[in-house]
Motif scaffolding. Structure first.
Motif, PDB file in Angstrom:
ATOM      1  N   ALA A   1      90.481   7.929  61.308  1.00 24.83           N
ATOM      2  CA  ALA A   1      91.327   9.009  61.822  1.00 24.83           C
ATOM      3  C   ALA A   1      90.961   9.352  63.264  1.00 24.83           C
ATOM      4  O   ALA A   1      91.841   9.539  64.118  1.00 24.83           O
ATOM      5  N   ALA A   2      89.653   9.415  63.541  1.00 31.04           N
ATOM      6  CA  ALA A   2      89.206   9.714  64.907  1.00 31.04           C
ATOM      7  C   ALA A   2      89.566   8.572  65.850  1.00 31.04           C
ATOM      8  O   ALA A   2      89.934   8.803  67.015  1.00 31.04           O
TER       9      ALA A   2
ATOM     10  N   ALA B   1      93.231   8.849  66.770  1.00 29.83           N
ATOM     11  CA  ALA B   1      93.457   9.948  67.700  1.00 29.83           C
ATOM     12  C   ALA B   1      92.979   9.601  69.112  1.00 29.83           C
ATOM     13  O   ALA B   1      93.597   9.996  70.105  1.00 29.83           O
TER      14      ALA B   1
ATOM     15  N   LYS C   1      95.850   1.919  65.080  1.00 29.57           N
ATOM     16  CA  LYS C   1      95.725   2.303  63.672  1.00 29.57           C
ATOM     17  C   LYS C   1      94.757   1.366  62.961  1.00 29.57           C
ATOM     18  O   LYS C   1      94.822   0.152  63.142  1.00 29.57           O
TER      19      LYS C   1
END
Length: 252
Positions: free
Chosen positions: A44-45, A48, A53
């Motif tokens: 996830a980090a 971001a 992905k």
């Protein structure tokens, strides 16, 4: 900052984000079961921070190795040992020069019930339990480490009839968490929350009782020319990733 400068600044940020989105790619990461929780936060980090992905596939190291050798399109392997990535590099299935240790794990004897496991592991000598779970030592390095521990403590033979094996450390944790096994050898990362054992009772196994659980990463052949793969391997060494790794009881 003047209104015009502020507008220009944000225009530049938006242009950069748009550029990242246009060039975003995806990396498929095969991950040892013990590292499933940390890698979700890291993925996830990573998304971001980079716009790329990371798709995660979890399994035992032995099973992931077999899938890779049979042509599974994984691009990165986060192993539970250092031997499997080395083997893949020697066999030409991975980029040997990309291999590095991303974490060193800890083994813990854990029960969901309080008062079952003492802080020195003496419960193993007492044998006052019905089932003891561990991961298949042929497939999972944490299972192999558990066998080493029992052998060094001189209890391997006596505990043999009580052992139940999970295919991976993830399944082993489920055996103990569900109560199907009174206690079991699992990864510290599976039972640690905010630096503490979340529930039950546990003995964090001293590292001198088993081979160090060095966990290595390697780029696989399918990821050689993938921008997201390269970015993920860099991010895995970042301070942000290391903070997540430490929070689950590993040393990065």
């Amino acid at each position: 900052m003047t209104p015009i400068k502020s507008i220009l600044r944000w225009a530049g940020v938006l242009a950069l984000l748009a550029s990242n989105a246009l060039h975003a790619e995806e990396v498929t990461v095969a991950v040892a079961a013990n590292f499933s929780a940390p890698v979700q936060k890291i993925a996830a980090a990573f998304a971001a921070a980079t716009g790329h992905k990371a798709t995660v596939v979890v399994g035992s190291t032995g099973k992931l190795y077999a899938q890779i050798k049979n042509g599974a399109p994984f691009q990165v392997l986060l192993s539970a040992d250092d031997e499997t990535p080395t083997r893949l590099g020697k066999e030409g299935a991975g980029v040997a020069a990309s291999q590095f240790t991303y974490a060193t794990g800890r083994l813990v004897l854990w029960s969901r019930q309080s008062g079952v496991v003492d802080d020195k592991g003496e419960v193993l000598r007492s044998g006052r339990f019905e089932h003891l779970a561990l991961a298949d030592p042929k497939l999972a390095p944490y299972g192999a480490a558990a066998v080493e521990v029992m052998t060094k403590l001189g209890v391997a033979a006596s505990l043999g009839p009580k052992l139940v094996q999970g295919e991976s450390i993830g399944q082993t944790y489920q055996f103990v968490s569900s109560g199907n096994a009174t206690l079991g050898f699992v990864a510290l990362s599976q039972v640690m929350v905010d630096g503490k054992i979340a529930e039950g009772s546990a003995w964090v196994v001293p590292t001198n009782l088993h081979t160090p659980l060095r966990q290595d990463a390697i780029v696989l052949n399918a990821g050689k020319d993938n921008a997201a793969t390269a970015a993920f391997m860099v991010f895995l060494r970042s301070d942000a990733a290391k903070a997540v790794i430490r929070s689950f009881g590993y040393e990065p």
